[in-house]
Write an enzyme that holds these catalytic residues in place. Structure first.
Site, PDB file in Angstrom:
ATOM      1  N   LEU A  10       0.914  -1.170   0.153  1.00 44.58           N
ATOM      2  CA  LEU A  10       0.000  -0.056   0.020  1.00 44.58           C
ATOM      3  C   LEU A  10       0.917   1.323  -0.019  1.00 44.58           C
ATOM      4  O   LEU A  10       1.857   1.494   0.895  1.00 44.58           O
ATOM      5  CB  LEU A  10      -1.101   0.001   1.140  1.00 44.58           C
ATOM      6  CG  LEU A  10      -2.054  -1.190   1.508  1.00 44.58           C
ATOM      7  CD1 LEU A  10      -2.940  -0.763   2.390  1.00 44.58           C
ATOM      8  CD2 LEU A  10      -2.529  -1.662  -0.070  1.00 44.58           C
ATOM      9  N   ALA A  11       0.709   2.164  -0.906  1.00 50.43           N
ATOM     10  CA  ALA A  11       1.459   3.324  -1.115  1.00 50.43           C
ATOM     11  C   ALA A  11       0.696   4.495  -1.851  1.00 50.43           C
ATOM     12  O   ALA A  11       1.180   5.326  -2.376  1.00 50.43           O
ATOM     13  CB  ALA A  11       2.621   2.970  -1.994  1.00 50.43           C
ATOM     14  N   ARG A  17       1.883  15.062   6.277  1.00 55.29           N
ATOM     15  CA  ARG A  17       2.733  15.638   7.345  1.00 55.29           C
ATOM     16  C   ARG A  17       4.381  15.534   7.106  1.00 55.29           C
ATOM     17  O   ARG A  17       4.890  16.034   7.646  1.00 55.29           O
ATOM     18  CB  ARG A  17       2.509  14.777   8.775  1.00 55.29           C
ATOM     19  CG  ARG A  17       1.363  15.389   9.607  1.00 55.29           C
ATOM     20  CD  ARG A  17       1.005  14.282  10.436  1.00 55.29           C
ATOM     21  NE  ARG A  17       0.319  13.201  10.229  1.00 55.29           N
ATOM     22  CZ  ARG A  17       0.340  12.021  10.822  1.00 55.29           C
ATOM     23  NH1 ARG A  17       0.668  12.266  12.034  1.00 55.29           N
ATOM     24  NH2 ARG A  17      -0.113  10.728  10.448  1.00 55.29           N
ATOM     25  N   GLN A  75      -5.401   3.451  -6.841  1.00 53.68           N
ATOM     26  CA  GLN A  75      -6.708   3.751  -6.121  1.00 53.68           C
ATOM     27  C   GLN A  75      -6.830   5.379  -6.131  1.00 53.68           C
ATOM     28  O   GLN A  75      -6.116   6.398  -5.482  1.00 53.68           O
ATOM     29  CB  GLN A  75      -6.111   3.516  -4.718  1.00 53.68           C
ATOM     30  CG  GLN A  75      -7.369   3.653  -3.461  1.00 53.68           C
ATOM     31  CD  GLN A  75      -6.832   3.493  -2.068  1.00 53.68           C
ATOM     32  OE1 GLN A  75      -5.713   3.820  -1.765  1.00 53.68           O
ATOM     33  NE2 GLN A  75      -7.754   3.269  -1.029  1.00 53.68           N
ATOM     34  N   ASN A 168      -2.092  -3.494  16.106  1.00 52.40           N
ATOM     35  CA  ASN A 168      -2.080  -3.934  14.894  1.00 52.40           C
ATOM     36  C   ASN A 168      -0.795  -3.229  14.123  1.00 52.40           C
ATOM     37  O   ASN A 168      -0.971  -2.227  14.024  1.00 52.40           O
ATOM     38  CB  ASN A 168      -3.375  -3.784  14.073  1.00 52.40           C
ATOM     39  CG  ASN A 168      -3.126  -3.830  12.511  1.00 52.40           C
ATOM     40  OD1 ASN A 168      -2.581  -5.232  12.155  1.00 52.40           O
ATOM     41  ND2 ASN A 168      -3.879  -3.364  11.935  1.00 52.40           N
ATOM     42  N   ASN A 226       5.617   8.791   9.584  1.00 54.01           N
ATOM     43  CA  ASN A 226       4.342   9.854   8.899  1.00 54.01           C
ATOM     44  C   ASN A 226       5.067  11.308   8.806  1.00 54.01           C
ATOM     45  O   ASN A 226       4.472  12.094   8.263  1.00 54.01           O
ATOM     46  CB  ASN A 226       3.315   9.889   9.866  1.00 54.01           C
ATOM     47  CG  ASN A 226       2.516   8.481   9.903  1.00 54.01           C
ATOM     48  OD1 ASN A 226       2.083   8.154   9.042  1.00 54.01           O
ATOM     49  ND2 ASN A 226       2.416   7.946  11.307  1.00 54.01           N
ATOM     50  N   LYS A 350      40.391  13.266 -12.658  1.00 54.74           N
ATOM     51  CA  LYS A 350      39.338  12.863 -13.472  1.00 54.74           C
ATOM     52  C   LYS A 350      39.741  12.100 -14.516  1.00 54.74           C
ATOM     53  O   LYS A 350      40.723  12.696 -15.237  1.00 54.74           O
ATOM     54  CB  LYS A 350      38.332  14.111 -13.538  1.00 54.74           C
ATOM     55  CG  LYS A 350      37.171  13.586 -14.517  1.00 54.74           C
ATOM     56  CD  LYS A 350      36.797  14.652 -15.577  1.00 54.74           C
ATOM     57  CE  LYS A 350      37.406  14.646 -16.652  1.00 54.74           C
ATOM     58  NZ  LYS A 350      37.269  15.579 -17.904  1.00 54.74           N
ATOM     59  N   TYR A 365      45.777  19.309 -10.769  1.00 55.17           N
ATOM     60  CA  TYR A 365      44.477  18.808 -11.588  1.00 55.17           C
ATOM     61  C   TYR A 365      44.935  17.986 -12.656  1.00 55.17           C
ATOM     62  O   TYR A 365      45.725  18.587 -13.624  1.00 55.17           O
ATOM     63  CB  TYR A 365      43.693  19.825 -12.112  1.00 55.17           C
ATOM     64  CG  TYR A 365      42.591  19.388 -13.044  1.00 55.17           C
ATOM     65  CD1 TYR A 365      41.599  18.585 -12.546  1.00 55.17           C
ATOM     66  CD2 TYR A 365      42.670  19.601 -14.389  1.00 55.17           C
ATOM     67  CE1 TYR A 365      40.737  17.819 -13.283  1.00 55.17           C
ATOM     68  CE2 TYR A 365      41.692  19.190 -15.312  1.00 55.17           C
ATOM     69  CZ  TYR A 365      40.653  18.181 -14.626  1.00 55.17           C
ATOM     70  OH  TYR A 365      39.937  17.535 -15.409  1.00 55.17           O
ATOM     71  N   ARG A 439      60.396  28.209 -19.565  1.00 54.90           N
ATOM     72  CA  ARG A 439      60.581  29.391 -18.632  1.00 54.90           C
ATOM     73  C   ARG A 439      61.413  30.480 -19.230  1.00 54.90           C
ATOM     74  O   ARG A 439      62.407  30.432 -20.037  1.00 54.90           O
ATOM     75  CB  ARG A 439      61.316  28.711 -17.313  1.00 54.90           C
ATOM     76  CG  ARG A 439      61.330  29.625 -16.162  1.00 54.90           C
ATOM     77  CD  ARG A 439      62.368  29.096 -15.095  1.00 54.90           C
ATOM     78  NE  ARG A 439      62.111  27.554 -14.599  1.00 54.90           N
ATOM     79  CZ  ARG A 439      62.967  26.704 -14.135  1.00 54.90           C
ATOM     80  NH1 ARG A 439      64.163  27.190 -14.208  1.00 54.90           N
ATOM     81  NH2 ARG A 439      62.645  25.631 -14.105  1.00 54.90           N
TER      82      ARG A 439
HETATM   83  C1  UD1 Z   1      -3.486   1.566  10.098  1.00 58.01           C
HETATM   84  C2  UD1 Z   1      -4.144   0.403  10.582  1.00 58.01           C
HETATM   85  C3  UD1 Z   1      -4.180   0.250  12.049  1.00 58.01           C
HETATM   86  C4  UD1 Z   1      -2.776  -0.025  12.330  1.00 58.01           C
HETATM   87  C5  UD1 Z   1      -1.746   1.145  12.026  1.00 58.01           C
HETATM   88  C6  UD1 Z   1      -0.274   0.710  11.844  1.00 58.01           C
HETATM   89  C7  UD1 Z   1      -6.516   0.177   9.288  1.00 58.01           C
HETATM   90  C8  UD1 Z   1      -7.918   0.665   9.265  1.00 58.01           C
HETATM   91  N1  UD1 Z   1      -5.699   0.557  10.441  1.00 58.01           N
HETATM   92  O1  UD1 Z   1      -4.040   2.696  10.608  1.00 58.01           O
HETATM   93  O2  UD1 Z   1      -4.539  -0.713  12.770  1.00 58.01           O
HETATM   94  O3  UD1 Z   1      -2.444  -0.104  13.683  1.00 58.01           O
HETATM   95  O4  UD1 Z   1      -2.086   0.916  10.177  1.00 58.01           O
HETATM   96  O5  UD1 Z   1       0.438   1.775  11.165  1.00 58.01           O
HETATM   97  O6  UD1 Z   1      -5.817  -0.574   8.281  1.00 58.01           O
HETATM   98  N2  UD1 Z   1      -3.283   3.508   2.545  1.00 58.01           N
HETATM   99  C9  UD1 Z   1      -3.608   3.424   1.326  1.00 58.01           C
HETATM  100  N3  UD1 Z   1      -5.041   3.674   0.694  1.00 58.01           N
HETATM  101  C10 UD1 Z   1      -6.115   4.336   1.781  1.00 58.01           C
HETATM  102  C11 UD1 Z   1      -5.539   4.483   2.913  1.00 58.01           C
HETATM  103  C12 UD1 Z   1      -4.262   4.013   3.486  1.00 58.01           C
HETATM  104  O7  UD1 Z   1      -2.777   3.384   0.159  1.00 58.01           O
HETATM  105  O8  UD1 Z   1      -7.149   4.510   1.258  1.00 58.01           O
HETATM  106  C13 UD1 Z   1      -2.041   3.066   2.985  1.00 58.01           C
HETATM  107  C14 UD1 Z   1      -1.365   4.556   3.362  1.00 58.01           C
HETATM  108  O9  UD1 Z   1      -0.579   5.049   2.251  1.00 58.01           O
HETATM  109  C15 UD1 Z   1      -0.415   4.017   4.723  1.00 58.01           C
HETATM  110  C16 UD1 Z   1      -1.351   2.659   4.746  1.00 58.01           C
HETATM  111  O10 UD1 Z   1      -1.963   2.471   3.968  1.00 58.01           O
HETATM  112  O11 UD1 Z   1       0.851   3.679   4.058  1.00 58.01           O
HETATM  113  C17 UD1 Z   1      -1.865   2.798   6.289  1.00 58.01           C
HETATM  114  O12 UD1 Z   1      -2.652   3.964   6.251  1.00 58.01           O
HETATM  115  P1  UD1 Z   1      -3.135   4.823   7.403  1.00 58.01           P
HETATM  116  O13 UD1 Z   1      -4.226   6.053   6.781  1.00 58.01           O
HETATM  117  O14 UD1 Z   1      -1.792   5.753   7.627  1.00 58.01           O
HETATM  118  O15 UD1 Z   1      -3.712   3.713   8.242  1.00 58.01           O
HETATM  119  P2  UD1 Z   1      -3.595   4.006  10.129  1.00 58.01           P
HETATM  120  O16 UD1 Z   1      -4.615   5.002  10.352  1.00 58.01           O
HETATM  121  O17 UD1 Z   1      -2.233   4.334  10.584  1.00 58.01           O
HETATM  122 CA    CA Z   2      -0.380   5.218   9.607  1.00 60.70          CA
END
Ligand code: UD1
Ligand code: CA
Length: 455
Positions: A10-11, A17, A75, A168, A226, A350, A365, A439
């Site tokens: 997921l990215a 921030r 997404q 988690n 973050n 170089k 040089y 010289r």
């Molecule tokens: C999430 C978990 C939480 C866990 C925490 C650990 C869920 C609902 N919650 O919370 O239980 O303790 O991570 O750090 O999963 N992302 C997407 N698309 C989205 C939303 C998020 O790609 O629509 C990616 C974000 O870029 C990020 C990651 O997923 O890398 C986590 O998303 P974030 O919104 O930070 O989740 P947390 O609220 O931290």
């Molecule tokens: Ca997070």
């Protein structure tokens, strides 16, 4: 179930921030974008495919990862971690699926392999971690029998749930079949109005699928980024790990907290590295190499027993061994030092071959040049390799002696055993064993009266 593995990273999040133009997961940790750390670790698990879920900065990410064998799912709107994973459902195979995060860069392969081993049709895997300060994390709720039964997000949690400290990490694994069954059942009926991936834990319990939990060896593995402060914290942790590995491999570090490796550094035994050094790209240091304080070395190979004195900057160069470099030397790309060649203070090289035992000790040089062995370059000598349009080469053969403050106007060559007088501007070739000298003759006026100050 096939044994094959699909990895979802997921990215898509914005990373507000970080306060940066760059997508969060492209910020560099130890010289490498965070998401690349994750993808490198992922590839160590030999997946069938890796799906990167992108959103914010998607084009930048596609470009930055174009060389990797990954696929992208887009997404468009960030509706939660469950929604993000759901974007990949159609691409998933029939084996296991592992969910990782582009902003959790230090997760280790062994931790993931152990988690995956627990996964089958009857059981999914969840990586959890116990936190002194669980603020912000989803909390793991266990049933009377001690099984993980649900994850409650901070914003949905009761006071009693907030007191739970098992959290988690977000990292989980299950079969593709389970994921395909559960994703359509997610709802956004919660405090954040998001589709929570974490709701699969309850679904697993409902379907009679067990949830096996595992923990990472260290917390830093599951630490997310973050903001820049967390980024810096992970950078230190990562560097500490590299330093410990170097020391375990027999390298002496003056201070393990004051060396930075942004790439790969491989060292023979008895290498010594003083404080403040930065290694970038692929650097290899032979046995007994000593690196003085505050050197920057990028993509270089230094042979055994070479000494690099303080404040030297080396890039794309090779030193054969027993070389003396610096202090304050700058070796630019294409510098090749034969055994025991010396490049001293305030010398820039170089695209230069420097033969065995040759010396360029001070303030020179030397560019686009080939020096034989036993050559001595006097202080202040420069190769005038650039005529404003083209670059030209200089050749200096074995045992030639170039006097101080010489300009060698390339293309030009100085023959074997030849001598060039100090202060010369050499624009024509000098023959073997000859003296080349341009010289101007010294003049003298006897009893010359100095000018007097007028009032
Ligand atoms: C999430 C978990 C939480 C866990 C925490 C650990 C869920 C609902 N919650 O919370 O239980 O303790 O991570 O750090 O999963 N992302 C997407 N698309 C989205 C939303 C998020 O790609 O629509 C990616 C974000 O870029 C990020 C990651 O997923 O890398 C986590 O998303 P974030 O919104 O930070 O989740 P947390 O609220 O931290
Ligand atoms: Ca997070």
């Amino acid at each position: 179930m096939h044994d094959e593995l699909d990895i979802v990273v997921l990215a898509a999040g914005q990373g507000t921030r970080m306060r940066s133009r760059l997508p969060k997961v492209l910020h560099k940790l130890a010289g490498k974008p965070m998401v690349r750390h994750v993808l490198d670790t992922a590839s160590g698990l030999n997946p069938r495919q890796t799906q990167v879920v992108i959103g914010h900065g998607g084009d930048t990410l596609r470009e930055a990862l174009a060389d990797l064998p990954v696929r992208f799912s887009f997404q468009a709107e960030q509706k939660g971690t469950g929604h993000a994973v759901a974007q990949t459902l159609e691409q998933l195979g029939h084996g296991k699926v592992l969910v990782l995060y582009g902003d959790v860069p230090l997760i280790r392969r062994d931790t993931l392999a152990a988690l995956l081993e627990r996964v089958d049709e009857e059981q999914m895997g969840l990586l959890t971690v116990t936190m002194d300060n669980p603020d912000g994390y989803g909390r793991i709720k266990r049933d009377a029998a001690g099984n993980a039964a649900a994850i409650v997000e901070q914003k949905d949690a009761s006071a009693a749930e907030l007191a739970l400290t098992e959290c988690n990490t977000g990292i989980m694994a299950m079969t593709a079949a389970q994921l395909k069954r559960w994703m359509p059942r997610l709802s956004a009926d919660n405090a954040q109005g998001e589709y929570y991936l974490t709701d699969v834990i309850t679904m697993a319990a409902d379907d009679g699928v067990g949830v096996a939990t595992a923990q990472p060896a260290t917390r830093v593995e599951v630490q997310g980024v973050n903001n820049r402060a967390q980024m810096a914290e992970l950078e230190r942790a990562c560097q500490r790990g590299y330093a410990e590995q170097l020391m375990a491999d027999g390298v002496a570090l003056a201070d393990p907290s004051r060396v930075d490796v942004r790439g790969t550094l491989s060292c023979g035994h008895d290498v010594f590295i003083d404080v403040g050094c930065v290694f970038e790209g692929d650097v290899s240091l032979g046995e007994g190499v000593q690196v003085g304080p505050y050197c920057v070395i990028r993509d270089a190979t230094l042979g055994a027993d070479s000494v690099v004195a303080s404040h030297s900057v080396l890039e794309h160069c090779v030193a054969a061994g027993r070389n003396a470099i610096g202090p304050y030397a700058r070796l630019r790309p294409g510098t090749r030092l034969a055994v025991a060649a010396k490049v001293g203070n305030f010398v820039e090289t170089k695209n230069a071959d420097v033969g065995e035992g040759s010396k360029i000790n001070h303030l020179s040089y030397i560019g686009d040049a080939a020096l034989g062995s036993g050559v001595n370059i006097g202080a202040g000598t420069i190769t005038c390799n650039y005529d404003g349009v083209n670059k030209h080469r200089t050749r200096i053969d074995d045992h030639a002696f170039i006097g101080s403050n010489t300009s060698l106007v390339a293309p030009v060559s100085v023959g074997q055993g030849a001598t060039v007088g100090a202060g010369s501007t050499i624009a024509r070739d000098v023959s073997d064993h000859a003296l080349g000298l341009t010289r101007a003759p010294q003049r003298e006026k006897a009893d010359w009266p100095r000018p007097q100050k007028r009032d």
